[in-house]
Design a protein around this motif. Structure first.
Motif, PDB file in Angstrom:
ATOM      1  N   GLN A 173       0.815  -1.209   0.000  1.00 45.57           N
ATOM      2  CA  GLN A 173       0.000   0.000   0.000  1.00 45.57           C
ATOM      3  C   GLN A 173       0.856   1.270   0.000  1.00 45.57           C
ATOM      4  OE1 GLN A 173      -3.297  -0.238  -0.433  1.00 45.57           O
ATOM      5  NE2 GLN A 173      -2.893  -2.439  -0.560  1.00 45.57           N
ATOM      6  N   LYS A 174       2.166   1.106   0.187  1.00 36.11           N
ATOM      7  CA  LYS A 174       3.067   2.248   0.190  1.00 36.11           C
ATOM      8  C   LYS A 174       3.895   2.239  -1.088  1.00 36.11           C
ATOM      9  CE  LYS A 174       3.276   2.486   5.247  1.00 36.11           C
ATOM     10  NZ  LYS A 174       4.153   2.522   6.442  1.00 36.11           N
ATOM     11  N   LEU A 175       4.068   3.419  -1.678  1.00 33.91           N
ATOM     12  CA  LEU A 175       4.764   3.526  -2.950  1.00 33.91           C
ATOM     13  C   LEU A 175       6.218   3.894  -2.724  1.00 33.91           C
ATOM     14  CD1 LEU A 175       2.072   5.498  -4.970  1.00 33.91           C
ATOM     15  CD2 LEU A 175       2.454   3.025  -4.936  1.00 33.91           C
ATOM     16  N   ALA A 176       7.089   3.277  -3.485  1.00 33.60           N
ATOM     17  CA  ALA A 176       8.524   3.541  -3.371  1.00 33.60           C
ATOM     18  C   ALA A 176       8.866   4.822  -4.114  1.00 33.60           C
ATOM     19  CB  ALA A 176       9.313   2.361  -3.919  1.00 33.60           C
ATOM     20  N   MET A 177       8.889   5.923  -3.377  1.00 27.89           N
ATOM     21  CA  MET A 177       9.280   7.216  -3.938  1.00 27.89           C
ATOM     22  C   MET A 177      10.184   7.928  -2.945  1.00 27.89           C
ATOM     23  SD  MET A 177       5.796   8.569  -5.829  1.00 27.89           S
ATOM     24  CE  MET A 177       6.618  10.012  -6.499  1.00 27.89           C
ATOM     25  N   VAL A 178      11.208   8.571  -3.459  1.00 29.12           N
ATOM     26  CA  VAL A 178      12.235   9.180  -2.624  1.00 29.12           C
ATOM     27  C   VAL A 178      11.680  10.301  -1.752  1.00 29.12           C
ATOM     28  CG1 VAL A 178      14.412  10.467  -2.689  1.00 29.12           C
ATOM     29  CG2 VAL A 178      14.025   8.574  -4.274  1.00 29.12           C
ATOM     30  N   CYS A 179      10.653  10.999  -2.212  1.00 29.72           N
ATOM     31  CA  CYS A 179      10.184  12.198  -1.523  1.00 29.72           C
ATOM     32  C   CYS A 179       9.571  11.904  -0.155  1.00 29.72           C
ATOM     33  CB  CYS A 179       9.188  12.960  -2.384  1.00 29.72           C
ATOM     34  SG  CYS A 179       7.724  11.991  -2.832  1.00 29.72           S
ATOM     35  N   GLY A 180       9.105  10.673   0.089  1.00 31.48           N
ATOM     36  CA  GLY A 180       8.440  10.382   1.351  1.00 31.48           C
ATOM     37  C   GLY A 180       7.098  11.096   1.423  1.00 31.48           C
ATOM     38  N   GLY A 181       6.486  11.132   2.595  1.00 28.77           N
ATOM     39  CA  GLY A 181       5.242  11.867   2.769  1.00 28.77           C
ATOM     40  C   GLY A 181       4.009  11.069   2.405  1.00 28.77           C
ATOM     41  N   GLU A 182       2.920  11.809   2.233  1.00 27.79           N
ATOM     42  CA  GLU A 182       1.612  11.190   1.972  1.00 27.79           C
ATOM     43  C   GLU A 182       0.809  12.115   1.078  1.00 27.79           C
ATOM     44  OE1 GLU A 182      -2.291   9.844   4.615  1.00 27.79           O
ATOM     45  OE2 GLU A 182      -0.313   9.912   5.570  1.00 27.79           O
ATOM     46  N   ILE A 183      -0.048  11.525   0.251  1.00 24.87           N
ATOM     47  CA  ILE A 183      -0.858  12.303  -0.680  1.00 24.87           C
ATOM     48  C   ILE A 183      -2.276  11.750  -0.712  1.00 24.87           C
ATOM     49  CG2 ILE A 183      -0.215  10.881  -2.669  1.00 24.87           C
ATOM     50  CD1 ILE A 183      -0.202  13.365  -4.386  1.00 24.87           C
ATOM     51  N   GLU A 184      -3.255  12.642  -0.739  1.00 16.98           N
ATOM     52  CA  GLU A 184      -4.667  12.248  -0.860  1.00 16.98           C
ATOM     53  C   GLU A 184      -5.203  12.778  -2.185  1.00 16.98           C
ATOM     54  OE1 GLU A 184      -7.873  12.348   2.463  1.00 16.98           O
ATOM     55  OE2 GLU A 184      -8.200  14.171   1.263  1.00 16.98           O
ATOM     56  N   LEU A 185      -5.922  11.922  -2.905  1.00 20.37           N
ATOM     57  CA  LEU A 185      -6.454  12.282  -4.221  1.00 20.37           C
ATOM     58  C   LEU A 185      -7.959  12.070  -4.248  1.00 20.37           C
ATOM     59  CD1 LEU A 185      -3.877  10.262  -6.361  1.00 20.37           C
ATOM     60  CD2 LEU A 185      -3.723  12.684  -5.779  1.00 20.37           C
ATOM     61  N   PHE A 186      -8.641  12.942  -4.981  1.00 24.02           N
ATOM     62  CA  PHE A 186     -10.062  12.718  -5.280  1.00 24.02           C
ATOM     63  C   PHE A 186     -10.181  12.421  -6.760  1.00 24.02           C
ATOM     64  CE2 PHE A 186     -14.322  14.359  -6.552  1.00 24.02           C
ATOM     65  CZ  PHE A 186     -15.057  13.375  -5.901  1.00 24.02           C
ATOM     66  N   ILE A 187     -10.821  11.291  -7.078  1.00 15.67           N
ATOM     67  CA  ILE A 187     -11.040  10.895  -8.465  1.00 15.67           C
ATOM     68  C   ILE A 187     -12.498  11.167  -8.810  1.00 15.67           C
ATOM     69  CG2 ILE A 187     -11.015   9.006 -10.136  1.00 15.67           C
ATOM     70  CD1 ILE A 187      -8.884   7.649  -8.410  1.00 15.67           C
ATOM     71  N   ARG A 188     -12.705  12.089  -9.735  1.00 14.79           N
ATOM     72  CA  ARG A 188     -14.068  12.455 -10.163  1.00 14.79           C
ATOM     73  C   ARG A 188     -14.310  11.864 -11.543  1.00 14.79           C
ATOM     74  NH1 ARG A 188     -18.592  13.449 -12.093  1.00 14.79           N
ATOM     75  NH2 ARG A 188     -19.794  15.355 -11.681  1.00 14.79           N
ATOM     76  N   VAL A 189     -15.300  10.974 -11.630  1.00 16.98           N
ATOM     77  CA  VAL A 189     -15.607  10.262 -12.865  1.00 16.98           C
ATOM     78  C   VAL A 189     -16.618  11.048 -13.694  1.00 16.98           C
ATOM     79  CG1 VAL A 189     -16.821   8.235 -13.745  1.00 16.98           C
ATOM     80  CG2 VAL A 189     -15.039   7.968 -12.011  1.00 16.98           C
ATOM     81  N   PHE A 190     -16.336  11.168 -14.978  1.00 12.85           N
ATOM     82  CA  PHE A 190     -17.265  11.767 -15.942  1.00 12.85           C
ATOM     83  C   PHE A 190     -17.603  10.695 -16.977  1.00 12.85           C
ATOM     84  CE2 PHE A 190     -14.961  15.293 -14.128  1.00 12.85           C
ATOM     85  CZ  PHE A 190     -15.934  16.273 -13.948  1.00 12.85           C
TER      86      PHE A 190
END
Length: 274
Positions: free
Chosen positions: A89-106
């Motif tokens: 569930q965790k992505l291997a990216m150097v920047c660290g941290g956390e991101i929340e996204l909203f996916i809006r379907v059309f």
């Protein structure tokens, strides 16, 4: 960048295509892009415009957005970034941290193209309005093709029926119903419609007239696989003979095709023109 995403989204919707808008709504710690960054994704996971920072997060979000499009579901997701982690569930990216996204379907709007504006067409239009269809009606009679008869139609197209049908931009969510005021015009409209993108193509007519029409189309070079896609006799076998009952049978068949229900059972009912 975001203005371009909105512009491409508007163009996509005008073309009756579907897409998913992915928007960063929250960040924690270090992240590749800030709140408000967005990208537009198609049903295959391809990025049409914009970016949320690239890398593993963008690739995973694009795939998730495509999945949301298939399901017709808008939702919020989040990713955590770590340089190395055994947690899937965790992505291997150097920047660290956390991101929340909203996916809006059309999603593509269900689209009904009615060729002909008579009694069956009007009844079919009225039922399709209830189900929220985008409705276009083509006819060459100005006294028939009026806002009074089709007040909620998205498009009323007056002109040469066959030429207007040829030029009309249909797509994979378009259902085409041919019910003009004479069989010769029906035949020409059907020939024009066969090659157009559609989810459903049906024609009103008696069994005898349909058989004659198919013979003419074969003589023009249309092959049996082309003709096999045409729904005629039109409509599910639910009984009735009034324009409203015929329209209900037609729209029931359109809905069954939409939801991929089994239509293999033989149909004996033949609806003639009304």
């Amino acid at each position: 960048m975001n203005n371009n995403v909105i512009q491409i989204l508007s163009q996509t919707l005008e073309e009756h295509k579907e897409a998913a808008l992915v928007l960063i709504t929250r960040t924690k710690g270090s992240s590749p892009r800030g709140v408000g960054s967005m990208m537009l994704v198609d049903s295959n996971g391809g990025i049409l415009a914009g970016t949320i920072g690239g890398g593993a997060a963008e690739s995973a979000a694009a795939l998730e957005a495509a999945k949301c499009l298939r399901q017709g579901l808008s939702k919020t997701i989040s990713y955590e970034f770590e340089i190395e982690s055994p947690d899937p569930q965790k992505l291997a990216m150097v920047c660290g941290g956390e991101i929340e996204l909203f996916i809006r379907v059309f999603k593509q709007t269900n689209h009904l193209l009615i060729v002909g504006g008579g009694h069956i067409a009007q009844a079919l239009y009225q039922l399709a309005v209830v189900l929220g269809y985008y409705i276009a009606v083509i006819d060459d009679r100005p006294e028939i093709l009026t806002k009074e008869r089709f007040p909620s139609a998205s498009e009323l197209i007056l002109g040469d029926v066959i030429q207007e049908l040829r030029d009309y931009p249909s797509h994979e969510q378009t259902s085409i119903v041919i019910c003009t005021y004479n069989h010769t015009l029906d035949e020409g409209a059907l020939a024009a419609a066969i090659a157009k993108p559609n989810r459903y193509l049906g024609m009103v007519g008696s069994r005898k007239k349909v058989a004659l029409c198919f013979e003419h189309l074969k003589a023009q070079g249309f092959l049996p696989p082309d003709l096999d896609k045409i729904h005629t006799p039109i409509g599910l076998k639910i009984g009735g003979e009034t324009p409203e009952e015929i329209a209900l049978a037609i729209l029931a068949e359109i809905q069954a095709v939409k939801y991929k229900e089994n239509l293999a059972a033989p149909k004996d009912t033949v609806f003639a023109r009304i």
